[in-house]
Design a protein around this motif. Structure first.
Motif, PDB file in Angstrom:
ATOM      1  N   ASN A  51       1.443   4.132  -2.928  1.00  0.00           N
ATOM      2  CA  ASN A  51       1.324   5.487  -2.664  1.00  0.00           C
ATOM      3  C   ASN A  51       2.537   6.489  -3.086  1.00  0.00           C
ATOM      4  OD1 ASN A  51       0.392   7.770  -1.611  1.00  0.00           O
ATOM      5  ND2 ASN A  51      -0.442   6.592   0.356  1.00  0.00           N
ATOM      6  N   SER A  52       3.851   5.811  -2.373  1.00  0.00           N
ATOM      7  CA  SER A  52       4.914   6.709  -2.478  1.00  0.00           C
ATOM      8  C   SER A  52       5.231   6.909  -3.885  1.00  0.00           C
ATOM      9  CB  SER A  52       6.199   5.839  -1.849  1.00  0.00           C
ATOM     10  OG  SER A  52       7.048   6.821  -1.919  1.00  0.00           O
ATOM     11  N   ARG A  77      11.073  16.707  -0.698  1.00  0.00           N
ATOM     12  CA  ARG A  77      10.417  16.205   0.584  1.00  0.00           C
ATOM     13  C   ARG A  77      10.024  15.013   0.708  1.00  0.00           C
ATOM     14  NH1 ARG A  77       6.603  20.571   3.676  1.00  0.00           N
ATOM     15  NH2 ARG A  77       5.439  18.933   5.053  1.00  0.00           N
ATOM     16  N   TYR A  78       8.974  14.635  -0.810  1.00  0.00           N
ATOM     17  CA  TYR A  78       8.278  13.497  -0.629  1.00  0.00           C
ATOM     18  C   TYR A  78       9.410  12.324  -0.872  1.00  0.00           C
ATOM     19  CZ  TYR A  78       4.188  15.922   0.466  1.00  0.00           C
ATOM     20  OH  TYR A  78       3.302  16.951   1.331  1.00  0.00           O
ATOM     21  N   MET A 122      12.271  12.264  -0.035  1.00  0.00           N
ATOM     22  CA  MET A 122      13.334  11.772   1.175  1.00  0.00           C
ATOM     23  C   MET A 122      12.377  11.091   2.172  1.00  0.00           C
ATOM     24  SD  MET A 122      15.331  15.282   2.188  1.00  0.00           S
ATOM     25  CE  MET A 122      15.796  14.634   3.936  1.00  0.00           C
ATOM     26  N   GLY A 123      11.066  11.492   2.393  1.00  0.00           N
ATOM     27  CA  GLY A 123      10.082  10.993   3.157  1.00  0.00           C
ATOM     28  C   GLY A 123      10.156   9.338   2.723  1.00  0.00           C
ATOM     29  N   LEU A 171       2.672   9.396  -5.620  1.00  0.00           N
ATOM     30  CA  LEU A 171       2.795  10.748  -5.344  1.00  0.00           C
ATOM     31  C   LEU A 171       4.192  11.242  -6.025  1.00  0.00           C
ATOM     32  CD1 LEU A 171       1.565  12.808  -3.312  1.00  0.00           C
ATOM     33  CD2 LEU A 171       3.135  11.998  -1.570  1.00  0.00           C
ATOM     34  N   PHE A 201      11.473 -15.946  17.778  1.00  0.00           N
ATOM     35  CA  PHE A 201      11.911 -16.000  19.269  1.00  0.00           C
ATOM     36  C   PHE A 201      10.776 -16.926  19.757  1.00  0.00           C
ATOM     37  CE2 PHE A 201      11.330 -14.819  23.556  1.00  0.00           C
ATOM     38  CZ  PHE A 201      12.632 -15.350  24.163  1.00  0.00           C
ATOM     39  N   ARG A 211      10.754   6.423   5.306  1.00  0.00           N
ATOM     40  CA  ARG A 211       9.907   5.662   5.784  1.00  0.00           C
ATOM     41  C   ARG A 211       9.930   4.069   5.280  1.00  0.00           C
ATOM     42  NH1 ARG A 211       5.295   8.238   7.903  1.00  0.00           N
ATOM     43  NH2 ARG A 211       5.679  10.455   8.139  1.00  0.00           N
ATOM     44  N   ALA A 226      10.333 -11.325  16.569  1.00  0.00           N
ATOM     45  CA  ALA A 226       9.533 -11.903  17.684  1.00  0.00           C
ATOM     46  C   ALA A 226       9.038 -13.134  17.459  1.00  0.00           C
ATOM     47  CB  ALA A 226       8.493 -10.628  17.878  1.00  0.00           C
ATOM     48  N   LYS A 276       0.745  -1.138  -0.099  1.00  0.00           N
ATOM     49  CA  LYS A 276       0.005   0.183  -0.082  1.00  0.00           C
ATOM     50  C   LYS A 276       0.831   1.223  -0.019  1.00  0.00           C
ATOM     51  CE  LYS A 276      -2.670   3.048   2.589  1.00  0.00           C
ATOM     52  NZ  LYS A 276      -1.963   3.529   3.508  1.00  0.00           N
ATOM     53  N   ASN A 277       1.897   1.333   0.889  1.00  0.00           N
ATOM     54  CA  ASN A 277       2.627   2.523   1.079  1.00  0.00           C
ATOM     55  C   ASN A 277       3.585   2.554  -0.153  1.00  0.00           C
ATOM     56  OD1 ASN A 277       2.169   4.184   3.336  1.00  0.00           O
ATOM     57  ND2 ASN A 277       2.740   2.450   4.560  1.00  0.00           N
ATOM     58  N   ARG A 282      10.604  -2.193  11.375  1.00  0.00           N
ATOM     59  CA  ARG A 282       9.523  -2.683  11.906  1.00  0.00           C
ATOM     60  C   ARG A 282       9.047  -4.101  11.648  1.00  0.00           C
ATOM     61  NH1 ARG A 282       4.897   0.238  10.480  1.00  0.00           N
ATOM     62  NH2 ARG A 282       4.220  -1.558   9.353  1.00  0.00           N
ATOM     63  N   ALA A 342      11.841  -6.411  13.124  1.00  0.00           N
ATOM     64  CA  ALA A 342      11.351  -6.819  14.531  1.00  0.00           C
ATOM     65  C   ALA A 342      10.272  -7.723  14.526  1.00  0.00           C
ATOM     66  CB  ALA A 342      10.905  -5.406  15.233  1.00  0.00           C
TER      67      ALA A 342
END
Lengths: 124, 305, 282
Positions: free
Chosen positions: C213-214, C247-248, C250-251, C217, C272, C255, C269, C209-210, C262, C265
């Protein structure tokens, strides 16, 4: 010299499965932001229009941005809250003013929100 | 050198003895540590005191321990139980109200106070003070002053509290006159309040109307007047760039230029927003001067009265 | 006269009798708390234990303290649990029980993510361990190293919990420690991918999704940039659009890096949890 040890298999008290608790130590607890709240609390059409703009901005544009706002709450949230509190015209101008204040020069006038590491400037 | 080493042996010997004593009676360590967090009178053998730990006296003890260690919501529960067991216990009622103040739940504290002590005039001074403080926390300053004039506080305290309350009401001129009229008051807090009033009377405020007018003439000038120089620069740039872009669009494609209209409306929004913001900045500037004064008085009401 | 003298005495005796039906001693309070504990209402149990602990006699303190610490531990108040486990450990006379308190203390340190402190404590402790406690110690030590991202050491300590002749489990453990379970997706790779092609890093990390989107944009901004360049001039377009594009863009790559972090991680988890289930499965 004699060394003796006292050995007892079971600890007194409730038998707690501490290993079972440790199992979840690395689990992530992510909170999902809710940007639809202003749409639900809108009182008229103009406010609803701004709420839809806010949702669109937050979902498709702000979500791709660098973390550039120097304030907490962020400028878009400030504007939508101000519109909800003071009405559309006042809130819009208030938000525009906030947008022009949101720059690296915005120091000395605001308390610091240590949790978000931003200047704290809520809607008054 | 020798003398020193002998001395150190001497002292380490004592230290060793002390350590041994600690180890042989391991429980002495327990009791020493626990006296901070446990009921000190309960270190008796168990059979001597088969006590009811939910009775009045013990509940009160436990509640006070909870209050002292800052576990206020648990303490409030216990205080309520103590009051239920003994409805005549006024000190506990006072403490329950204090607990809710600590929990920042002023409406609840007030409702409890009114329920417990409906007649203000018959109350002892301690409770009257609490009542006035509650009005200060809920920002009912007029009511507080009315109560203060009826209360049994001595004249020195009354003057100090009255000065503090008139500062919180932001009646600066009156407060200044009152301070000059009662300078002989020996209370240092009274003079602290007096300094606050004098400082506020000497401070320079900004006119919101002038700030707005200046920003209407030149974008950002109003913010220079209110001493927000960075904001002034940004406002000037935002408005200037947008209007310049609009001008370019219109001069290229005439009145039908989309580019021109977009930047013109942006420029207009920033222009109006800046006028609005300058008025707000002036008001904010004045507000901050007032807040600096009232904050000091509020702190005194929190920690001294 | 005689009766008047006796009055205070009689009142004491009879009020005592009257209250006897309602009286609640320390032991009874503990019993109620135990009930709460066994029915899983840990916060309520902690409250009752706290009260009993406050009024307990010298003899009752050790048992109540341990139970109270357990209640704090199970209700998620790990800092308090750690405090009372430490006290319980200090005043315990039986060696293996002392070790049990110690291991619980280490667990509450780990759950507060104080890995360094936990490591220091666990390496400094010289006590007596039963077989089960030795296994738990190795597991907790492995957990600490896992939390510090020292996976080689973690694997070494997890391996010690498995008997040497159990080659099946050892193989499964090796399988779990493969790079895809611990090091993927790679945040640095996501960063560089999105830097060169907006959205690709997010898609690599599994966030479609992102990613789209990126890409949309930034694509839109590039399109406006080109159109503006044709209509006006390069510099016009550069001044108007470039700040937004930068700006976008770099964002996007910043991100992408965070998204990959994430996801990694989450992977760790999950791995583990599987390791724990492997080690403690019969």
């Amino acid at each position: 010299m004699n060394i003796t040890f006292k050995i007892q298999a079971q600890a007194p008290g409730n038998n707690v499965d501490y290993i079972g608790q440790v199992e979840h130590v690395f689990d992530l607890h992510l909170h999902q932001d809710n940007w639809t709240a202003p749409m639900r609390s809108a009182r008229n059409e103009a406010e609803f229009f701004f709420a839809v703009l806010y949702w669109t901005y937050k979902t498709f544009i702000s979500s791709q941005d660098i973390d550039s706002c120097v304030f907490y709450p962020s400028c878009s949230t400030y504007m939508i809250e101000s519109i909800h509190k003071h009405g559309v015209l006042y809130g819009f101008l208030d938000g525009i003013d906030r947008l022009s204040r949101c720059s690296p020069f915005a120091n000395n006038h605001y308390p610091i929100d240590f949790k978000h590491k931003k200047y704290y400037d809520p809607v008054q | 050198m020798i003398r020193f080493s002998k001395l150190s042996v001497f002292f380490t010997g004592f230290f060793g003895l002390w350590l041994q004593a600690q180890q042989t009676s391991g429980d002495s360590l327990t009791s020493k540590h626990d006296s901070i967090i446990r009921n000190p009178s309960s270190n008796k053998p168990a059979e001597k005191k088969a006590q009811d730990i939910f009775n009045l006296q013990n509940s009160k003890k436990f509640a006070q321990y909870l209050f002292k260690t800052g576990q206020y919501s648990y303490a409030a529960e216990e205080f309520q139980r103590v009051i239920f067991l003994n409805p005549q216990d006024n000190d506990t009622k006072y403490q329950l109200v204090e607990t809710y103040i600590q929990l920042h739940n002023i409406p609840k504290a007030e409702s409890y106070f009114n329920q417990f002590f409906p007649l203000f005039d018959t109350l002892p001074v301690k409770f009257q003070k609490q009542s006035v403080r509650l009005d200060v926390y809920s920002e009912n300053y007029e009511k507080a002053i009315k109560k203060l004039t009826r209360s049994k506080l001595d004249s020195i305290d009354k003057q100090t509290w009255y000065l503090g309350l008139s500062i919180l009401e932001k009646r600066w001129k009156e407060a200044g006159e009152y301070y000059q009229a009662h300078v002989s008051n020996p209370d240092p807090v009274y003079h602290q309040f007096g300094n606050v009033v004098l400082r506020r009377l000497g401070a320079k405020t900004k006119s919101p109307f002038l700030a707005g007018t200046l920003s209407a003439v030149v974008p950002g000038l109003g913010k220079v007047y209110t001493e927000n120089y960075g904001d002034a620069l940004m406002a000037f740039l935002f408005t200037g760039i947008n209007i310049w872009q609009a001008y370019r669009g219109f001069s290229k494609d005439g009145i039908k230029s989309v580019h021109g209209w977009i930047f013109a409306s942006l420029g207009a929004a920033f222009y109006l927003g800046n006028i609005f913001g300058s008025v707000k900045a002036a008001k904010r500037h004045n507000q901050k001067i007032d807040d600096d004064a009232t904050q000091e008085v509020k702190a005194v009401f929190d920690y001294r009265f | 006269m005689q009766l008047r003298k006796l009055k205070p005495f009689l009142i004491t005796v009879f009020s005592g009798l009257f209250f006897a039906g309602y009286a609640q001693t320390v032991n009874q309070t503990v019993a109620i708390a135990d009930q709460f504990m066994s029915s899983g209402q840990f916060a309520a149990a902690a409250k009752y234990y706290q009260r009993a602990y406050f009024f307990a006699s010298k003899e009752q303190v050790p048992t109540i303290r341990g139970k109270m610490a357990d209640a704090f531990f199970m209700s998620g108040q790990y800092a308090l649990a750690e405090k009372y486990y430490r006290e319980a450990e200090t005043f315990e006379k039986t060696d293996t029980v002392k070790t049990e308190w110690f291991l619980k203390k280490i667990s509450s340190l780990i759950l507060q993510k104080k890995f360094k402190f936990a490591l220091l404590s666990i390496l400094n402790y010289r006590g007596i361990f039963t077989e089960r406690q030795t296994k738990n110690r190795s597991f907790l030590l492995g957990t600490i190293y896992f939390g510090q991202e020292k996976f080689d050491k973690a694997r070494e300590w997890f391996a010690r919990t498995i008997p040497e002749n159990d080659s099946v489990k050892r193989k499964q453990l090796d399988e779990l420690f493969k790079r895809k379970n611990l090091m993927r997706p790679n945040p640095e790779l996501a960063y560089w991918m999105s830097l060169f092609f907006p959205g690709s890093g997010q898609i690599y990390a599994g966030d479609w999704k992102n990613g789209f989107n990126s890409f949309a944009l930034n694509g839109l901004l590039v399109y406006i940039f080109l159109v503006d360049m044709q209509n006006y001039s390069f510099w016009d377009s550069f001044i108007a659009i470039y700040p937004w594009l930068q700006r976008y863009w770099m964002g996007g790559y910043k991100r992408a890096q965070n998204i990959a972090r994430r996801k990694r991680a989450e992977n760790r988890a999950r791995t583990f949890r599987r390791i724990k289930q492997l080690i403690y499965s019969p």
